[in-house]
Enzyme design. Structure first.
Site, mmCIF file in Angstrom:
data_model
loop_
_atom_site.group_PDB
_atom_site.id
_atom_site.type_symbol
_atom_site.label_atom_id
_atom_site.label_comp_id
_atom_site.label_asym_id
_atom_site.label_seq_id
_atom_site.Cartn_x
_atom_site.Cartn_y
_atom_site.Cartn_z
ATOM 1 N N ALA A 248 -11.107 4.560 14.419
ATOM 2 C CA ALA A 248 -10.652 3.386 13.872
ATOM 3 C C ALA A 248 -11.755 2.964 12.740
ATOM 4 O O ALA A 248 -12.513 3.262 12.372
ATOM 5 C CB ALA A 248 -10.452 3.389 14.875
ATOM 6 N N HIS A 249 -10.913 1.565 12.624
ATOM 7 C CA HIS A 249 -12.005 0.468 11.413
ATOM 8 C C HIS A 249 -13.417 0.450 12.066
ATOM 9 O O HIS A 249 -13.975 0.443 12.996
ATOM 10 C CB HIS A 249 -11.530 -0.282 11.518
ATOM 11 C CG HIS A 249 -11.070 -1.516 12.505
ATOM 12 N ND1 HIS A 249 -9.975 -1.816 13.052
ATOM 13 C CD2 HIS A 249 -12.039 -1.661 13.490
ATOM 14 C CE1 HIS A 249 -9.962 -2.564 14.107
ATOM 15 N NE2 HIS A 249 -11.093 -2.538 14.739
ATOM 16 N N ASN A 250 -13.651 0.289 10.724
ATOM 17 C CA ASN A 250 -15.026 0.374 10.767
ATOM 18 C C ASN A 250 -16.146 1.325 11.894
ATOM 19 O O ASN A 250 -17.464 1.141 11.868
ATOM 20 C CB ASN A 250 -15.676 -1.422 11.515
ATOM 21 C CG ASN A 250 -15.135 -1.974 10.551
ATOM 22 O OD1 ASN A 250 -14.005 -2.406 10.424
ATOM 23 N ND2 ASN A 250 -16.055 -2.658 9.403
#
Length: 335
Positions: A248-250
């Protein structure tokens, strides 16, 4: 499966694998094969004692064996190649017998769409029906297979392989000597939503970051790496990711990690170097996993994990404690 048209004597293979020959076979070895399916032209593998009983019934004329098994009698017209680590020797043997890669001519296929502003290095191959967007940079000797999409301002290093169906989002960066297998998605929006103030809908949080992937990274078919909300989702050099993995993001994934199929890593997770995740493990958002951690299959990680731990279970704790709990539950069930 199409086999490579190569054959070797047992002595030639032993030299290539830096092993020791036990016994002898006159057969030429033309393929590696599982012990149950092998023919006289095949070499197989015995890396664990549980496979020893299968050797007598196998038709294979040779086997790579782990030195720790101390096997000394392969039989008539059969041979062992004794090595320190049968798994690593198997990996080397498979490289020796690897067939030629699918043919993809250097240059741009007539049906590919390549922006005039894209920078295409020497020796690059771009397959049929691929799309290369504005200001994309592709380094020397990289292969882009048919039906790949590379969006605006993305960058790919040299000697990488981008397999069919892969989509590389805008502004994402992939290093040198990487492999993206079929249908990988790099740089999709992260899963960011909040309830609207009136309670009647859902507000989408736009992700304006990118994905930065290091050198010699391999990502399996159908896996997804989401772009960062603000900055970058990153994957360190040498990391290997199996099929159907969600990052997922980051997230910040360290160097030389191994992540098996169906793992799910939530947003803003940090993995140290050398982390191993077995299949179907999941990590809660904003968790930090230390260097050298091993995560058992189907584990659910809810808290930070320090360096060097082996964890298991849901919620995941040290593996030895989980195994004691499971043993206690079995004893209770018998009462």
């Amino acid at each position: 499966m199409k086999k490579a048209s190569k054959s070797y004597t047992i002595e030639e293979l032993s030299k290539l694998l830096e092993g020791t020959v036990i016994g002898h076979t006159k057969h030429q070895i033309s393929e590696p094969e599982q012990i149950e399916s092998a023919t006289e032209s095949a070499i197989t593998f015995i890396g664990h004692k549980k496979y020893i009983p299968l050797w007598e019934g196998s038709r294979a004329s040779a086997a790579i064996i782990d030195r720790s098994l101390e096997l000394k009698n392969p039989g008539d017209n059969r041979a062992f190649i004794e090595v320190d680590n049968a798994d690593l020797a198997m990996a080397k043997l498979l490289e020796i017998f690897t067939p030629e890669a699918p043919e993809l001519a250097v240059g741009i296929h007539p049906t590919a769409t390549v922006s005039d502003t894209a920078e295409i290095g020497p020796g690059v191959a771009i397959g049929a029906n691929s799309y290369i967007g504005p200001n994309v940079k592709i380094g020397p000797n990289t292969k882009v297979y048919p039906n790949v999409t590379i969006m605006d301002e993305a960058e790919i290093g040299s000697h990488s392989l981008i397999k069919s169906g892969t989509v590389i989002g805008e502004r994402c960066i992939i290093g040198h000597y990487c492999i993206m297998h079929a249908n990988v998605s790099i740089g999709s929006d992260g899963f960011g939503y909040r309830p609207s103030p009136d309670g009647r809908g859902i507000v989408k949080i736009v992700h304006i970051g990118n994905v930065v992937i290091g050198n010699q990274v391999e990502i399996g078919s159908g896996s997804c790496v989401d772009r960062g909300k603000f900055s970058s989702t990153t994957i360190g050099d040498g990391t290997k990711i199996d099929n159907l993995v969600q990052i997922a993001h980051n997230c910040k994934i360290g160097r030389a990690c191994m992540i098996a199929a169906l793992c799910g890593i939530s947003g803003s997770v940090t993995l140290g170097d050398g982390v191993i995740m077995a299949g179907q493990a999941a990590i809660k958002d904003h968790i930090t996993i230390g260097n050298g951690v091993t995560v058992g299959g189907r584990s659910g990680i809810m808290n930070d994990i320090p360096d060097g731990k082996t964890i298991l279970g849901y919620p995941a704790i040290e593996a030895k404690d989980t195994l004691r709990q499971w043993a206690a539950l079995r004893r209770l069930a018998k009462k």
